[in-house]
Structures are given as C-alpha cells and as structure tokens.
Design a protein around this motif. Structure first.
Motif, PDB file in Angstrom:
ATOM      1  N   LEU A 396     -44.454-100.824-133.875  1.00 48.96           N
ATOM      2  CA  LEU A 396     -43.353 -99.708-133.420  1.00 48.96           C
ATOM      3  C   LEU A 396     -42.067 -99.839-134.275  1.00 48.96           C
ATOM      4  O   LEU A 396     -41.745-100.932-134.676  1.00 48.96           O
ATOM      5  CB  LEU A 396     -42.983-100.137-132.038  1.00 48.96           C
ATOM      6  CG  LEU A 396     -44.047 -99.835-130.749  1.00 48.96           C
ATOM      7  CD1 LEU A 396     -43.622-100.024-129.405  1.00 48.96           C
ATOM      8  CD2 LEU A 396     -44.385 -98.446-131.023  1.00 48.96           C
ATOM      9  N   SER A 397     -41.830 -98.838-134.741  1.00 50.41           N
ATOM     10  CA  SER A 397     -40.230 -98.911-135.290  1.00 50.41           C
ATOM     11  C   SER A 397     -39.490 -97.825-134.637  1.00 50.41           C
ATOM     12  O   SER A 397     -40.025 -97.051-134.056  1.00 50.41           O
ATOM     13  CB  SER A 397     -40.611 -98.364-136.679  1.00 50.41           C
ATOM     14  OG  SER A 397     -41.128 -97.108-136.905  1.00 50.41           O
ATOM     15  N   THR A 398     -38.289 -98.235-134.727  1.00 49.94           N
ATOM     16  CA  THR A 398     -37.292 -97.270-133.888  1.00 49.94           C
ATOM     17  C   THR A 398     -36.848 -96.303-134.544  1.00 49.94           C
ATOM     18  O   THR A 398     -36.440 -96.349-135.855  1.00 49.94           O
ATOM     19  CB  THR A 398     -36.146 -98.276-133.421  1.00 49.94           C
ATOM     20  OG1 THR A 398     -36.784 -99.503-132.806  1.00 49.94           O
ATOM     21  CG2 THR A 398     -34.935 -97.535-132.475  1.00 49.94           C
ATOM     22  N   ILE A 399     -36.714 -94.869-134.066  1.00 48.22           N
ATOM     23  CA  ILE A 399     -36.210 -93.951-134.513  1.00 48.22           C
ATOM     24  C   ILE A 399     -34.837 -93.489-133.929  1.00 48.22           C
ATOM     25  O   ILE A 399     -34.534 -94.015-132.802  1.00 48.22           O
ATOM     26  CB  ILE A 399     -37.081 -92.913-134.681  1.00 48.22           C
ATOM     27  CG1 ILE A 399     -37.563 -92.352-133.042  1.00 48.22           C
ATOM     28  CG2 ILE A 399     -38.299 -93.002-135.347  1.00 48.22           C
ATOM     29  CD1 ILE A 399     -38.524 -91.217-132.998  1.00 48.22           C
ATOM     30  N   ASP A 400     -33.931 -92.657-134.551  1.00 47.67           N
ATOM     31  CA  ASP A 400     -32.480 -92.398-133.907  1.00 47.67           C
ATOM     32  C   ASP A 400     -32.661 -91.036-132.996  1.00 47.67           C
ATOM     33  O   ASP A 400     -31.568 -90.397-132.840  1.00 47.67           O
ATOM     34  CB  ASP A 400     -31.562 -92.442-134.966  1.00 47.67           C
ATOM     35  CG  ASP A 400     -31.949 -91.429-136.202  1.00 47.67           C
ATOM     36  OD1 ASP A 400     -32.912 -90.697-136.039  1.00 47.67           O
ATOM     37  OD2 ASP A 400     -31.112 -91.455-137.190  1.00 47.67           O
ATOM     38  N   GLY A 406     -40.124 -91.402-126.067  1.00 52.64           N
ATOM     39  CA  GLY A 406     -38.675 -92.418-126.341  1.00 52.64           C
ATOM     40  C   GLY A 406     -38.271 -92.330-127.591  1.00 52.64           C
ATOM     41  O   GLY A 406     -38.306 -91.202-128.274  1.00 52.64           O
ATOM     42  N   MET A 407     -37.933 -93.441-128.175  1.00 52.14           N
ATOM     43  CA  MET A 407     -37.323 -93.630-129.648  1.00 52.14           C
ATOM     44  C   MET A 407     -37.995 -94.425-130.319  1.00 52.14           C
ATOM     45  O   MET A 407     -37.602 -95.314-131.081  1.00 52.14           O
ATOM     46  CB  MET A 407     -35.902 -94.120-129.474  1.00 52.14           C
ATOM     47  CG  MET A 407     -35.083 -93.248-128.514  1.00 52.14           C
ATOM     48  SD  MET A 407     -33.168 -93.959-128.421  1.00 52.14           S
ATOM     49  CE  MET A 407     -32.731 -93.479-129.905  1.00 52.14           C
ATOM     50  N   ASP A 408     -39.533 -94.354-130.240  1.00 55.22           N
ATOM     51  CA  ASP A 408     -40.374 -95.178-131.012  1.00 55.22           C
ATOM     52  C   ASP A 408     -41.302 -94.282-131.887  1.00 55.22           C
ATOM     53  O   ASP A 408     -41.644 -93.116-131.602  1.00 55.22           O
ATOM     54  CB  ASP A 408     -41.303 -95.913-130.207  1.00 55.22           C
ATOM     55  CG  ASP A 408     -40.465 -97.005-129.301  1.00 55.22           C
ATOM     56  OD1 ASP A 408     -39.367 -97.395-129.773  1.00 55.22           O
ATOM     57  OD2 ASP A 408     -40.823 -97.419-128.203  1.00 55.22           O
TER      58      ASP A 408
END
Length: 550
Positions: A396-400, A406-408
């Motif tokens: 999983l990486s976080t996005i803005d 969600g923000m994944d």
C-alpha cells in the motif's frame, strides 16, 4: 439461493422450468448447446438490459422468472427502503414485450432496472471469463484486501463522510464563483441601492406627491376661488349665511302654529349648521394656502426622481421598485458577508478533511495487518493448483487525494516463477493462471461477503488433469457455505457436483430448441464418459466415469 428458474420464449429456449438445490451444482453440455443462453436469461432476472433479439418468437412476450430463498441474508431493509413486499421466497420476473419494452417485478411489484440490479448484486455473483479481467483492476484487488480486513462498515462510514465533504467542496466553489461575480457588480449594485434609498419609497407616494404638486402649482387659482367662496358665504347683502340666518328667524315665529312649521324650522337650522361648518373650513383652507416656490420645486424634484426610477428599472409602480430595492439590499449585504461565509465553509471542509484522514489511516492500518495473511493464503492455495512458485508482492502506498476507498493505492504484483520479475497481473499472468488466481480469490471472498449464490462460467478454462480436480475441490468446499454453480467442460469438475444438469439441443421440423435436464446417476456416468472419450462410448471411458463419480 436460487431455487427455481423459469424461462419462456427466450433465444433458443421455448419453455423451461428447473429447480435447483443448495450445494455444488455443475452444468455441462457440448459447445453451442446453449449454456450462454441460460446465463443470459439469468442475467436478465438480475437486471441486465434486454432487447428484441432476446425473443424467440417475435410476436410473443418473453418471461423469465427466478425464485430465491433469501431468509438468511438480512435483506429486509432493502425491501423496506424500496417499498417492496418482503418474502423469504422472493420472486423476480422480467418480461420483454414484442414492442421491445421491458418490465421488471419483485414479488409482483413493478421496479426499475436499477432496483432490480442492486438486489441482484446481493443474490448471485456470476463469474464469467470477462469478469476474470476484473482481477487485474486495482479496485477489485483492494476489495479483496478490505474483505479480509473486515473494512466494510468502516468504508460505509468513510464514504458517507466523503459524500458530505464533496458536497461542501461544491458549495465552497459556488460561493467563490458568486463572490467573483458579485465583486464585479458590487459597486454598481451599491450605486443603484443608494439611488433608491434617496427616494423614501412607500406605497401611494406618487399619488400623494402628484396631489401636493397640483395644489402648489395652482395656488393662485385656489386662493382666488376660496376667497370667492368665503365672500359668497359671508357677504352682508348676498351672503348665504346671512340669508339662511334670516330665513331661520322668520320660521322661528311659526313653530308654535303646528308640527309642520316646527319641522321646517329644524331642517333650516340643520342646513345653517352645516353651512357654517363649510364656511369655517373654507376660511381655514384659505388661511393655509400660500405660494411656496421652494416647496413646489422640491415636490417636483421628488416626483421626477420617482418617475426616472420607474423608467430606469422598467417597472410600473412603487411596489415593484421596493422589491428591487430589497433585492439589491440583500445582494449588497450578501456580497459584504461572502468572505465570512467562505471562511466558515473553508473551516468546515478542513474539519471534514481531518476526519476523513483519520478514517483513511484506520483503513490503511487494517489493510496492512491482513496483507501478509492474504499473500500467504494466495500463494498456499495456488501451490495446490499447480503453481508452487507463484508469489505476490502486495504493498500500500499513500496518496494525497480522497478516493472512494480512502487514501491508498494498492500495488498488486505477481510472478509465477521462482526468481521471476514481479509485474502487473494483466501483463505477466496467462489465462489459465488468471483463472486459478480468480478462483482462489473468489473462495476467499465467499467467506467474508456471505453471498447466497455464485456461478462460475468455465473458470477452469486453460487447466486440465489434477489441477482441474483441485479446482473442483475448492468449489466443492465453497458450497458448504453457499450455493455454487459451475459451467464446465472438464469431467473432473463435473464429477464433483452434488447435482448435475446438462444443456442440450433438439431439432424439430422448423426450429432448434435448447433444453436443460437434471441427470440421474447413470446419465451422469454416460455424460462424463462422453466428456472423457468423445461421442463413441468405450468401456474404459464408462469405467473411468464411474471411478470419477465414486
């Protein structure tokens, strides 16, 4: 679960009614026998769009009906929300008319295809070869992770907040747009408002001003006529009051001579009183009238102002001007306070963002907790399906940005070979590998989604031998918790079914028809033997078929 399917006048099906049981049901038949027709009819019950090509006989309507046992699946709220009668044995019916129109019913209540489709999503998952492509899509992969993470209720709460957040964002955009437009118009609106406020507008003021103007503009005539009137009332020789007074005095001498004289006297007395009042009013008006050029000019100015405003705003009376003034006042006020509104809305959005970020963090934590377990489960089950070196890299990486999940961003990479390079499924997995991966994933999802029925359409394509046997075992295991259908060409899969149906064609003098029948044990042996050895039945094929069934 699907308990009964009835099809009339659909494609190659003239009339068909078949009952299904729970457990693992297999459907076989030669290529072109009509298995896709059966699936197409079932898809119509679940909300797929239809057209006239569905009709076998174009002059007659097509009816497809499914009966579903739904008691264990907690669908009561769906029926309440959509104003439908709830029944543990729910009947869904589609009708396609010769005109091309389509109708849908749930327990005899007409419904839209949207309602039918949403109910269908809770009843049957039809897995086709086309659906296998979903496996390569990020949303589907994330759905698998969320199922294991038990994120369903968290996602519902998150999406509610996201919907409110997006609505607030739209409202803020509208406020800013209004402000940009309003700022351009603010000076002009303020000028118009100030201009209207200079004229103290009130209903009836035009009539009042016009009356006052006429009096001031004709003051000499008024004074002349009032003076003349006063003289007519009070002149000693010809004045009305002295003459009537003299008449009253004469009649006073006659009042004792009878009631008629007395009545006449009283009438003259009343006239004299009224005339005296009128004379006093004339004198009072006369005293109050004087030339006033300054006031005349002022009244004329007010009138011209009102006339100009009526013309400028293209309206016909004062009430419309007052309405325009109030609207301008509101606009000027709103524009002056837009900064405050925008500031409040911005703070509101920032608070929503904080909540959504917190919810996204929880979703991410739960996902990261189950990814190692998912990786292990996938690789273990695929090893049993002849892919011992299959390996996944799931991150999983976080996005803005806020998305519906969600923000994944999920990285779901795969290699089938030891030491191989990881790549996206659609680039590195073959058709047979995708089928096996999808089956394993569906088996995992089935334990978490609690879907009543799942139907696999040739998910065993591209595999054979012992691997197909193991795939059949997985579907058989799944059927302990839900109703499982498998449309298959493989005898190893067909032999594992609790129930076995065959799709076949018959040719009449004028038409070809597709039928479906449930096979007896001996008929299953023959069908499996055909699948093993072709049309010519050999003793070895029959023996092999019996061995598979046993």
């Amino acid at each position: 679960m699907l308990s009964t399917l009835t099809i009339t006048n659909y494609a190659l099906i003239d009339s068909l009614e078949v009952d299904f049981d729970k457990g693992f049901t297999v459907i076989t038949g030669e290529t072109g026998a009509g298995k896709s027709i059966l699936l197409g009819g079932l898809s119509l019950v679940l909300g797929k769009r239809a057209d006239l090509s569905s009709l076998r006989v174009k002059e007659e309507k097509c009816i497809i009906e499914g009966i579903f046992k739904i008691e264990p699946y907690g669908l009561q709220n769906f029926f309440v929300d959509n104003d439908l009668d709830y029944d543990v044995n729910t009947v869904i019916r589609r009708e396609i008319l010769p005109s091309g129109k389509s109708r849908a019913f749930i327990n005899d209540t007409p419904v839209t295809l949207d309602v039918l489709s949403r109910l269908g999503e809770n009843l049957i998952d039809i897995h086709s070869q086309h659906q296998t492509l979903q496996l390569t899509e990020n949303d589907f992969q994330l759905k698998l992770v969320d199922a294991l993470a038990n994120n369903q209720s968290r996602l519902v709460d998150y999406r509610k907040g996201l919907k409110t957040y997006r609505k607030a964002q739209k409202e803020l955009e509208n406020l800013i747009e209004v402000q940009n437009t309003a700022n351009k118009e603010q000076d002009y609106n303020s000028f118009l408002l100030e201009e209207l406020e200079k004229a103290p507008l009130k209903i009836g003021m035009i009539e009042e001003l016009e009356e006052e103007y006429e009096q001031l503009n004709n003051v000499e005539l008024i004074m002349e006529q009032l003076s003349k009137g006063d003289q007519l009332f009070n002149d000693e020789q010809i004045g009305v009051l002295p003459l009537v007074t003299e008449m009253r005095q004469s009649l006073a001498k006659l009042v004792d001579f009878g009631s008629s004289y007395k009545e006449l006297y009283q009438r003259v007395q009343s006239v004299l009183i009224e005339l005296d009042d009128i004379s006093s009013d004339v004198q009072q008006l006369q005293d109050g009238v004087e030339a006033n050029p300054e006031l005349l000019e002022e009244v004329n100015g007010k009138l011209q102002l009102v006339y100009n405003l009526l013309k400028k705003h293209n309206v016909g009376d004062i009430s419309e001007l007052i309405t325009i003034k109030n609207e301008l006042a509101d606009k000027v006020f709103e524009t002056a306070h837009l900064d405050e509104k925008i500031s409040l809305k911005t703070r509101e959005i920032q608070e929503m963002e904080s909540v959504l970020e917190e919810q996204s963090v929880v979703l991410r934590e739960k996902r990261n907790e189950v990814i190692p377990e998912l990786k292990k489960k996938l690789e273990s089950d695929l090893s049993l399906l002849g892919m011992p070196s299959a390996s996944f890299e799931i991150k999983l990486s976080t996005i803005d940005v806020f998305t519906n999940t969600g923000m994944d961003e999920l990285s779901f990479l795969f290699t089938a070979n030891k030491g191989g390079h990881y790549g996206e499924l659609k680039k590195v997995a073959s058709g047979g590998e995708l089928s096996r991966i999808m089956l394993v994933i569906k088996a995992i999802l089935a334990k978490y989604e609690k879907l009543p029925t799942i139907m696999f359409d040739e998910i065993d394509t591209g595999v054979s031998g012992e691997i197909s046997n193991r795939m059949a075992d997985i579907m058989k295991d799944m059927s302990a918790d839900l109703q499982v259908f498998s449309i298959t060409h493989l005898p190893q899969v067909a032999s594992k079914g609790n129930n076995h149906f065959k799709v076949y064609k018959t040719e009449g003098e004028e038409r070809t028809m597709t039928n479906l029948k449930k096979l007896t044990n001996e008929e299953r042996v023959v069908e499996l033997a055909h699948m093993l050895g072709g049309k010519d039945l050999s003793d070895s094929a029959l023996a092999h078929a019996r061995q598979l069934l046993n």
